[in-house]
Scaffold this motif. Structure first.
Motif, PDB file in Angstrom:
ATOM      1  N   PHE A 228       8.928   4.999   4.662  1.00  0.00           N
ATOM      2  CA  PHE A 228       9.850   4.648   3.569  1.00  0.00           C
ATOM      3  C   PHE A 228       9.300   3.492   2.731  1.00  0.00           C
ATOM      4  O   PHE A 228       9.498   3.454   1.520  1.00  0.00           O
ATOM      5  CB  PHE A 228      11.234   4.304   4.134  1.00  0.00           C
ATOM      6  N   GLY A 229       8.618   2.583   3.426  1.00  0.00           N
ATOM      7  CA  GLY A 229       8.033   1.433   2.706  1.00  0.00           C
ATOM      8  C   GLY A 229       7.016   1.890   1.685  1.00  0.00           C
ATOM      9  O   GLY A 229       7.002   1.426   0.542  1.00  0.00           O
ATOM     10  N   MET A 230       6.149   2.821   2.116  1.00  0.00           N
ATOM     11  CA  MET A 230       5.145   3.346   1.179  1.00  0.00           C
ATOM     12  C   MET A 230       5.822   4.185   0.097  1.00  0.00           C
ATOM     13  O   MET A 230       5.349   4.244  -1.038  1.00  0.00           O
ATOM     14  CB  MET A 230       4.122   4.220   1.912  1.00  0.00           C
ATOM     15  N   MET A 231       6.922   4.826   0.485  1.00  0.00           N
ATOM     16  CA  MET A 231       7.652   5.625  -0.509  1.00  0.00           C
ATOM     17  C   MET A 231       8.308   4.691  -1.534  1.00  0.00           C
ATOM     18  O   MET A 231       8.638   5.084  -2.650  1.00  0.00           O
ATOM     19  CB  MET A 231       8.727   6.484   0.169  1.00  0.00           C
ATOM     20  N   ASN A 232       8.475   3.444  -1.129  1.00  0.00           N
ATOM     21  CA  ASN A 232       9.054   2.460  -2.039  1.00  0.00           C
ATOM     22  C   ASN A 232       7.975   1.838  -2.927  1.00  0.00           C
ATOM     23  O   ASN A 232       8.153   1.684  -4.125  1.00  0.00           O
ATOM     24  CB  ASN A 232       9.751   1.367  -1.218  1.00  0.00           C
ATOM     25  N   ARG A 233       6.887   1.463  -2.297  1.00  0.00           N
ATOM     26  CA  ARG A 233       5.783   0.871  -3.069  1.00  0.00           C
ATOM     27  C   ARG A 233       4.496   1.004  -2.261  1.00  0.00           C
ATOM     28  O   ARG A 233       4.471   0.651  -1.081  1.00  0.00           O
ATOM     29  CB  ARG A 233       6.061  -0.605  -3.347  1.00  0.00           C
ATOM     30  N   THR A 234       3.430   1.464  -2.904  1.00  0.00           N
ATOM     31  CA  THR A 234       2.195   1.742  -2.153  1.00  0.00           C
ATOM     32  C   THR A 234       1.514   0.470  -1.648  1.00  0.00           C
ATOM     33  O   THR A 234       0.714   0.532  -0.717  1.00  0.00           O
ATOM     34  CB  THR A 234       1.189   2.540  -3.004  1.00  0.00           C
ATOM     35  N   SER A 235       1.847  -0.670  -2.247  1.00  0.00           N
ATOM     36  CA  SER A 235       1.204  -1.908  -1.790  1.00  0.00           C
ATOM     37  C   SER A 235       1.652  -2.307  -0.381  1.00  0.00           C
ATOM     38  O   SER A 235       1.157  -3.285   0.181  1.00  0.00           O
ATOM     39  CB  SER A 235       1.469  -3.055  -2.765  1.00  0.00           C
ATOM     40  N   MET A 236       2.569  -1.538   0.175  1.00  0.00           N
ATOM     41  CA  MET A 236       2.939  -1.697   1.585  1.00  0.00           C
ATOM     42  C   MET A 236       1.694  -1.477   2.446  1.00  0.00           C
ATOM     43  O   MET A 236       1.635  -1.907   3.602  1.00  0.00           O
ATOM     44  CB  MET A 236       4.004  -0.632   1.893  1.00  0.00           C
ATOM     45  N   GLY A 237       0.716  -0.814   1.883  1.00  0.00           N
ATOM     46  CA  GLY A 237      -0.549  -0.561   2.579  1.00  0.00           C
ATOM     47  C   GLY A 237      -1.207  -1.842   3.065  1.00  0.00           C
ATOM     48  O   GLY A 237      -1.969  -1.833   4.039  1.00  0.00           O
ATOM     49  N   VAL A 238      -0.925  -2.960   2.398  1.00  0.00           N
ATOM     50  CA  VAL A 238      -1.508  -4.239   2.825  1.00  0.00           C
ATOM     51  C   VAL A 238      -1.013  -4.586   4.226  1.00  0.00           C
ATOM     52  O   VAL A 238      -1.793  -5.001   5.088  1.00  0.00           O
ATOM     53  CB  VAL A 238      -1.139  -5.353   1.818  1.00  0.00           C
ATOM     54  N   MET A 239       0.290  -4.406   4.438  1.00  0.00           N
ATOM     55  CA  MET A 239       0.837  -4.696   5.768  1.00  0.00           C
ATOM     56  C   MET A 239       0.283  -3.710   6.793  1.00  0.00           C
ATOM     57  O   MET A 239       0.135  -4.024   7.966  1.00  0.00           O
ATOM     58  CB  MET A 239       2.366  -4.626   5.755  1.00  0.00           C
ATOM     59  N   ALA A 240      -0.008  -2.484   6.300  1.00  0.00           N
ATOM     60  CA  ALA A 240      -0.549  -1.468   7.211  1.00  0.00           C
ATOM     61  C   ALA A 240      -1.883  -1.930   7.798  1.00  0.00           C
ATOM     62  O   ALA A 240      -2.217  -1.593   8.937  1.00  0.00           O
ATOM     63  CB  ALA A 240      -0.715  -0.148   6.480  1.00  0.00           C
ATOM     64  N   LEU A 241      -2.625  -2.699   7.038  1.00  0.00           N
ATOM     65  CA  LEU A 241      -3.890  -3.243   7.543  1.00  0.00           C
ATOM     66  C   LEU A 241      -3.630  -4.124   8.758  1.00  0.00           C
ATOM     67  O   LEU A 241      -4.345  -4.071   9.758  1.00  0.00           O
ATOM     68  CB  LEU A 241      -4.558  -4.094   6.459  1.00  0.00           C
ATOM     69  N   PHE A 242      -2.600  -4.937   8.614  1.00  0.00           N
ATOM     70  CA  PHE A 242      -2.222  -5.834   9.711  1.00  0.00           C
ATOM     71  C   PHE A 242      -1.859  -5.019  10.952  1.00  0.00           C
ATOM     72  O   PHE A 242      -2.354  -5.262  12.056  1.00  0.00           O
ATOM     73  CB  PHE A 242      -1.051  -6.709   9.252  1.00  0.00           C
ATOM     74  N   THR A 243      -1.013  -4.027  10.741  1.00  0.00           N
ATOM     75  CA  THR A 243      -0.585  -3.190  11.867  1.00  0.00           C
ATOM     76  C   THR A 243      -1.778  -2.442  12.473  1.00  0.00           C
ATOM     77  O   THR A 243      -1.878  -2.319  13.693  1.00  0.00           O
ATOM     78  CB  THR A 243       0.493  -2.196  11.388  1.00  0.00           C
ATOM     79  N   ALA A 244      -2.679  -1.992  11.613  1.00  0.00           N
ATOM     80  CA  ALA A 244      -3.847  -1.250  12.102  1.00  0.00           C
ATOM     81  C   ALA A 244      -4.677  -2.123  13.041  1.00  0.00           C
ATOM     82  O   ALA A 244      -5.167  -1.635  14.075  1.00  0.00           O
ATOM     83  CB  ALA A 244      -4.691  -0.790  10.918  1.00  0.00           C
ATOM     84  N   VAL A 245      -4.799  -3.389  12.699  1.00  0.00           N
ATOM     85  CA  VAL A 245      -5.580  -4.291  13.559  1.00  0.00           C
ATOM     86  C   VAL A 245      -4.910  -4.423  14.925  1.00  0.00           C
ATOM     87  O   VAL A 245      -5.567  -4.387  15.964  1.00  0.00           O
ATOM     88  CB  VAL A 245      -5.739  -5.676  12.875  1.00  0.00           C
ATOM     89  N   ILE A 246      -3.586  -4.530  14.910  1.00  0.00           N
ATOM     90  CA  ILE A 246      -2.862  -4.644  16.182  1.00  0.00           C
ATOM     91  C   ILE A 246      -3.014  -3.346  16.982  1.00  0.00           C
ATOM     92  O   ILE A 246      -3.218  -3.362  18.200  1.00  0.00           O
ATOM     93  CB  ILE A 246      -1.361  -4.946  15.926  1.00  0.00           C
ATOM     94  N   PHE A 247      -2.932  -2.216  16.286  1.00  0.00           N
ATOM     95  CA  PHE A 247      -3.128  -0.915  16.949  1.00  0.00           C
ATOM     96  C   PHE A 247      -4.493  -0.875  17.640  1.00  0.00           C
ATOM     97  O   PHE A 247      -4.614  -0.474  18.791  1.00  0.00           O
ATOM     98  CB  PHE A 247      -3.052   0.221  15.911  1.00  0.00           C
TER      99      PHE A 247
END
Lengths: 467, 786
Positions: A228-247
């Motif tokens: 939903f975040g990406m559906m709201n705004r694609t710049s949510m991808g920045v936070m995805a980087l953070f999550t990816a590192v934790i993953f």
């Protein structure tokens, strides 16, 4: 919230903003008196203080949203007609025609989450009210922003609890988030900024939860948030980087194959949920209009706001002290310095206000002091990284978002690109780090508390007294 | 007003800050009536000297201020109301009083004075707060800071409280800041006073805290490394630094070829005052490039012959060909078969003329042999003219005058003594009138400063580490490199000034160790010789001379004349020393100064060199007094400290969006770090009585303070002699960092090195993309680098 909005409409209070402001002031005084009495009687607990702060934070958001029409202090609203190209047109197209925009001109390129939610709420609010004009249909979409802003406050409290911030630190962090002016501004506006902040914070929160407990519930929630975040705004991808590192970090720690398979399965499910949900609109636009996922409208036609002719050091490293002391308000036509612009827009957006200069000046100065302490806290956390746990992550997320902002403004060197509304989450991270700083009882506690007090008081007074 | 404000702010805060540190270290008893009186006189003299117009109001305010000081001193002398000398010092060194006096506001001055006295009485008068006095000092300094901000808002920015509600778009931000800070400080003070009343333990805690800090400092000061002897490693470092720096200084220093032969245009010459060039067929000329000889600012009219109308058509009348010994561009952009140049002045020396057509190709007139001297070095015209092929900035004065000395022509530049230009002329004699030739002396002296700096630093610190660090930083300073590569006088005078301070240090050290021996006497004579050369190059040498006088007198007063009895005991020694000093600092400088004017006699001046010297002295005095003009690169003394404004020596745009830019300014890491080091050294000097810090601070301040009282238009390069001391101040600061010294020096050195590499293109004129200059290097808006 919808009830309040309807009540204001029905009673005609929308045309009497002074009454709404008086109500906000009265509520504030009431809560203050309640806190003082509790303190005098020795009954002031952390929970009680926290409840009051959150309550007043919500009152401020709702109050601001109610007394500010959608055309006031908005961004890119455009013509209130389905034929336009602004946010209003996007909403009206959905409402009137029941379908997504057929063009990506103006603001019609935006991801649709906010507009879909706005349409839904607008229909609920206006559908049962006779005689609603397009203006009211658009105006009601503010409820979504306001709701997101309030939820951000509540989510921030949960983050502080998860991080086990102590009493004082937690109160400080939540107070600063509750009374951060850009939270009111984005919450009282038609646009996806408030939702973006909420999704970023939720993503951060659930990433931390996932780190603690790798359950199916957490991963699915995280996937939905990203979707939903990406559906709201694609710049949510920045936070995805953070999550990816934790993953990846968690993957690194997996030792047996069975666990690895389960973990990978969870990641796959997460991707299966979040990617289609988040990117379907981007793919649609790419197919229909050849629009890149990182597309933003071209501003070269407005050379007056171009600030790329200043050096990188002037724009990003040094603070434009002269600007800081010349006016409290940001000026997208002349400003070029990112740190100062971020501070100013965090407090006043890109607007000027009719109010006694004491309020904005004190708000700005206290804000600067808080930023100064945030930087010290950041350095302290990095220095003591081994024992900081989640706070180190907060610092990392703060730096990541700030770096993304630098990258964005470097790519789009325009005054308005530096608006804090794109990175309101920075304020939340900063508040958490300040809470940590206070808990650690480092030097300057007195100054930090004074600055925070002035900040909160000025923020409340200013946004209650503006004309 | 800004100058005064900054001066008062610096002076006041350093004085108050030192007072705080003294208090913290329990040295508050060191104030005496004499020191307070000296502080009072110095501070007030400082204000009066800066003010150009003293009105009756200022006199009245000064009288009232004097009355307050007398009252304070009386109270301290009689120990009434708990007054002590330290409180008198707090009053006399307060910058608010200085500024109130200078702003000619009697009411302001009196109010400020009264408030301060009340505050001080509060500080000292209440015995039960005695143990909190350190904290009260902090409040005193905070209130002073608030008052300073208030005055800045009122006096510099014209802000006031009434603007808060004006709604006219003017925001009195600084005014609000000052008032709100003062209110916050007052609230905090009241709160603390309540706490002190309730809880006396707080005081003990703060005392313990300060005692612990003092111990920490004391232990840090004991961590100083022991001295090591000068050996082969030092030679290696010395040679390495010199060689690397020489490489930097001489790399692309300037072309060794420039047009030499010339045509003289004048009534009595063979050519006359005009030249006519025929091209045979009609060609489209885009521009003319003229390499002008020794006379600058020549006015020339350019015309083309119109064959249809059968007459000359003037297309550029009385165009000024401004710069000497460089290429001057005259745009033409027209078709012609015949072109004429008519000199509108008495005479002009044209070394070379290049005609360029629309495609940028050189075109030779068919009658070029009529003026062979201006067409015989066509290959020397570069495609893009940069600093490399011609003069830049003040080289048009100094290189030209050096040329005039070589060729015994009437001297043009007479606003500085001649020695520096005579040194520049040596390079011209060796390599001809070429960029390399006129820059050679400066590059050599700039390079020679490196080993001199190493020896100086090595002698001061008695340690290799700080010496290597300081010399390394010296090599990385932008201004040092830029001025080594331009034929102006600043690097020359800086070389001599550095030598002055070096030899004075050796002299004092020698006098301290072994009295007046042949070695220390020789050092004094060498110091005198360097002083002589410095003042004979540029008058800024006089400031350094004043500095070494203060250093020597200070040393003598403390060591040999601390009492009348000691003075009498040492009178023979002092008499002999006085004799050596007269020779070193009066006779030698006077002789060198006068003798340096002898070449004027060879250049057609019929007077004796003594008369020439005296006349020139008068001329220079009046010239420097009235040289006030608006200049885009001029800056104030206080702006030099933080490297605010650069000076662009040369800027040329070359192919592929590249530019060649040479700018004079400092390495920000060194200069900004140096400012902090200065404060630290003042602390070391005043609170720890550290002699090296004292020496360096006096050296630095003696060359900076005079600029506060100079009203002429000044530029950042005038700070150069002063900035050289910064690297030593930095070395001394890092030297006192105890166990962190090496790591800190390494990090700082690396930062300075990285910044040097980043800025090298604009410091040394290396071609680089203009975007890189604008986007990457212009860290401050006031740095015009490209």
């Amino acid at each position: 919230m919808m009830g309040c909005y309807r009540l204001v409409r029905i009673t005609g209070l929308e045309n009497q903003p002074e009454r709404i402001k008086a109500g906000m002031l009265f509520t504030g005084l009431l809560l203050l008196v309640y806190l003082l009495v509790s303190y005098r009687r020795g009954m002031l607990t952390e929970k009680r203080a926290m409840t009051c702060i959150i309550l007043y934070g919500i009152v401020m958001r709702m109050g601001y949203m109610l007394y500010t029409g959608c055309e006031l202090r908005g961004h890119d609203l455009g013509e209130i007609s389905a034929d336009g190209y602004g946010h209003a047109a996007y909403l009206l197209k959905l409402l009137e025609k029941g379908r997504l925009p057929e063009s990506n001109a103006g603001q019609l390129y935006q991801q649709p989450f906010f507009y879909l939610a706005g349409t839904l709420i607008s229909r609920c609010v206006n559908g049962t009210m006779g005689g609603s004009t397009p203006y009211y249909f658009v105006d009601a979409a503010k409820i979504v922003s306001c709701f997101a802003s309030c939820m951000t406050l509540l989510a921030a409290e949960r983050v502080c609890s998860l991080f086990q911030l102590e009493e004082k630190g937690k109160l400080l962090a939540v107070s600063l988030i509750a009374f951060l002016p850009d939270m009111y501004l984005t919450g009282g506006r038609v646009g996806c900024d408030a939702c973006h902040t909420l999704f970023c914070l939720l993503a951060f929160y659930y990433t931390c939860r996932w780190y603690q407990e790798q359950s199916w519930k957490n991963i699915i929630l995280l996937a939905l948030i990203y979707g939903f975040g990406m559906m709201n705004r694609t710049s949510m991808g920045v936070m995805a980087l953070f999550t990816a590192v934790i993953f990846l970090l968690l993957l690194w720690r997996v030792e047996n194959q069975k666990e690895l398979a389960v973990q990978l399965g969870k990641y796959a499910v997460s991707a299966l949920i979040s990617l289609p949900l988040g990117l379907w609109y981007a793919v649609r636009n790419a197919m229909l209009f050849g629009q890149s996922p990182a597309y933003v409208p071209d501003l070269t036609s407005v050379p007056e706001i171009f600030c790329g002719d200043y050096s990188l050091v002037q724009r990003y490293v040094f603070w434009d002290i002269r600007n800081l002391f010349s006016t409290p308000y940001a000026n997208p036509w002349e400003d070029y310095n990112l740190p100062v612009y971020l501070i100013k827009t965090a407090l006043f957006g890109e607007f000027t206000y009719e109010i006694n200069d004491w309020f904005p000046a004190l708000l700005l100065f206290s804000g600067v002091v808080l930023v100064f302490f945030t930087l010290i806290s950041l350095c302290t956390i990095i220095k003591n990284r081994k024992k900081e746990g989640f706070f180190l992550w907060t610092a990392a997320a703060f730096l990541l978002v700030y770096a993304s902002m630098i990258g964005f403004t470097h790519k789009h060197p325009y005054g308005c690109s530096m608006d804090f509304r794109y990175v309101v989450i920075l304020g939340v991270f900063a508040a958490i780090m300040l809470g940590r700083y206070l808990d650690e009882k480092k030097r300057g506690e007195r100054y930090l508390l004074t600055a925070s007090g002035v900040f909160c008081a000025c923020s409340c007074l200013m946004y209650t007294l503006i004309r | 007003m800004q100058s005064l404000f900054w001066a008062a702010a610096w002076y006041g805060f350093i004085a108050l800050w030192l007072a705080y540190w003294k208090k913290k270290k329990g040295m508050e008893g060191s104030y005496t009536g004499t020191s307070c009186l000296a502080g009072y006189l110095l501070g007030r003299a400082f204000v009066m000297l800066q003010l150009r117009h003293l009105g009756a109001v200022a006199v009245e305010a000064a009288v009232m201020d004097a009355g307050t000081v007398v009252l304070c001193m009386w109270l301290a002398g009689k120990q009434r109301l708990g007054f002590r000398w330290e409180y008198v010092w707090l009053y006399v060194s307060n910058p608010v009083i200085l500024l109130s006096l200078s702003s000619l506001r009697k009411t302001g001055a009196v109010t400020a004075a009264l408030l301060l006295v009340l505050l001080i009485i509060k500080l000292g008068g209440i015995g039960r707060w005695e143990r909190h006095s350190l904290e009260l000092y902090r409040y005193y300094i905070s209130f002073t800071a608030c008052a300073m901000i208030y005055l800045a808002a009122r006096l510099l920015l014209g802000q006031s409280g009434s603007q808060c509600t004006a709604g006219d778009g003017s925001y009195p931000m600084l005014w609000i800041l000052s008032v709100s800070l003062a209110a916050a400080t007052a609230v905090s003070l009241l709160h603390r006073m309540t706490v002190w009343r309730k809880d006396s333990v707080m005081g003990k805690a703060s005392e313990q805290e300060s005692a612990a800090e003092s111990e920490q400092e004391a232990s840090a000061s004991q961590c100083l490394p022991v001295s090591d002897s000068f050996n082969g490693r030092d030679i290696v470092f010395l040679v390495l630094f010199t060689a690397v720096y020489a490489g930097l200084a001489f790399f692309r220093l300037g072309s060794t070829a420039a047009p030499q032969s010339y045509v003289k245009l004048s009534e009595d010459s063979d050519v006359g005052r005009q030249m006519i060039f025929r091209f045979g067929e009609e060609i489209e000329l885009s521009r003319i490039e003229i390499f002008l000889g020794v006379e600058s600012g020549r006015k020339i009219s350019f015309s083309c012959y119109d064959y249809d109308a059968e007459k000359w058509e003037v297309f550029d009348s009385r165009r000024e060909i401004a710069s000497v010994f460089t290429w001057n561009t005259v745009p033409v952009n027209r078709k012609t078969r015949m072109l004429a140049m008519v000199l509108m002045d008495e005479e002009a020396y044209i070394h070379e003329i290049v005609f360029l057509d629309r495609s940028g190709r050189q075109v030779l007139p068919v009658n070029w042999q009529d003026y062979a001297e201006v067409f015989d070095e066509q290959t020397l015209y570069p495609r893009y003219t940069t600093y490399y092929e011609g003069t830049m900035f003040d080289e048009v004065y100094h290189a030209r005058t050096a040329y005039e000395f070589v060729h015994r022509l009437p001297v043009y530049e007479i606003t500085h003594p001649p020695l520096g230009k005579l040194l520049i002329s040596i390079g011209i004699r060796l390599f001809g009138m070429t960029p390399f030739g006129w820059r050679l002396a400066c590059a050599l002296l700039g390079t020679a400063m490196v080993p001199l700096m190493y020896l100086f630093a090595r002698r001061i610190f008695r340690q290799r580490g700080p010496a290597v660090f300081s010399t390394g930083l010296f090599c990385l300073d932008f201004m040092h490199l830029t001025l080594s590569r331009i034929a102006t006088l600043d690097i020359i005078v800086a070389f001599f000034v550095l030598g002055m301070f070096f030899f004075m240090y050796l002299s004092i050290a020698g006098l301290r160790q072994e009295g007046l021996t042949l070695r220390s006497g020789l050092c004094l004579l060498l110091c005198g010789l360097f002083s002589a050369c410095a003042v004979s190059t540029k008058w800024t040498g006089f400031y350094a001379l004043a500095g070494i006088a203060v250093l020597l007198l200070g040393y003598l007063l403390t060591e040999y004349a601390s009492s009348w009895q000691r003075l009498m005991e040492n009178r023979r020694f002092l008499g002999r020393l006085c004799g050596v000093c007269v020779i070193s600092f009066v006779l030698i400088p006077a002789a060198v100064y006068f003798l340096s004017y002898i070449p004027y006699m060879w250049c057609g001046n019929p007077d004796s060199f003594i008369k020439i010297t005296i006349d020139n002295f008068k001329l220079m005095l009046s010239y420097h007094e009235r040289t006030v003009f608006a200049h885009p690169y001029s800056s104030e003394w206080y702006e030099w400290l933080w490297n605010k404004r650069s000076l662009l020596d040369a800027l040329s745009f070359v192919a592929d969006g590249k530019a060649v830019s040479v700018a004079t300014f400092g390495n920000p890491v060194i200069w900004w770090g140096g400012l902090a080091a200065l404060l630290h050294n003042i602390y070391l000097w005043r609170c720890r009585k550290e002699k090296v810090a004292a020496y360096l601070c006096i050296a630095y301040l003696s060359m900076l303070l005079p600029w506060m009282f100079i009203y002429r238009t000044v530029f950042i390069y005038q700070y150069f002699i002063c900035s050289n001391i910064l690297v030593l101040l930095l070395g001394n600061s890092f030297y006192h960092m105890g166990r962190y010294t090496k790591r800190a020096m390494l990090c700082f050195g690396l930062a300075a090195g990285a910044v040097f590499l980043l800025f090298y293109p604009v410091v040394a004129g290396y071609p680089v993309r203009i975007d890189y200059i604008n986007q990457g290097l212009e860290w401050l808006r006031s740095w015009g680098l490209g």
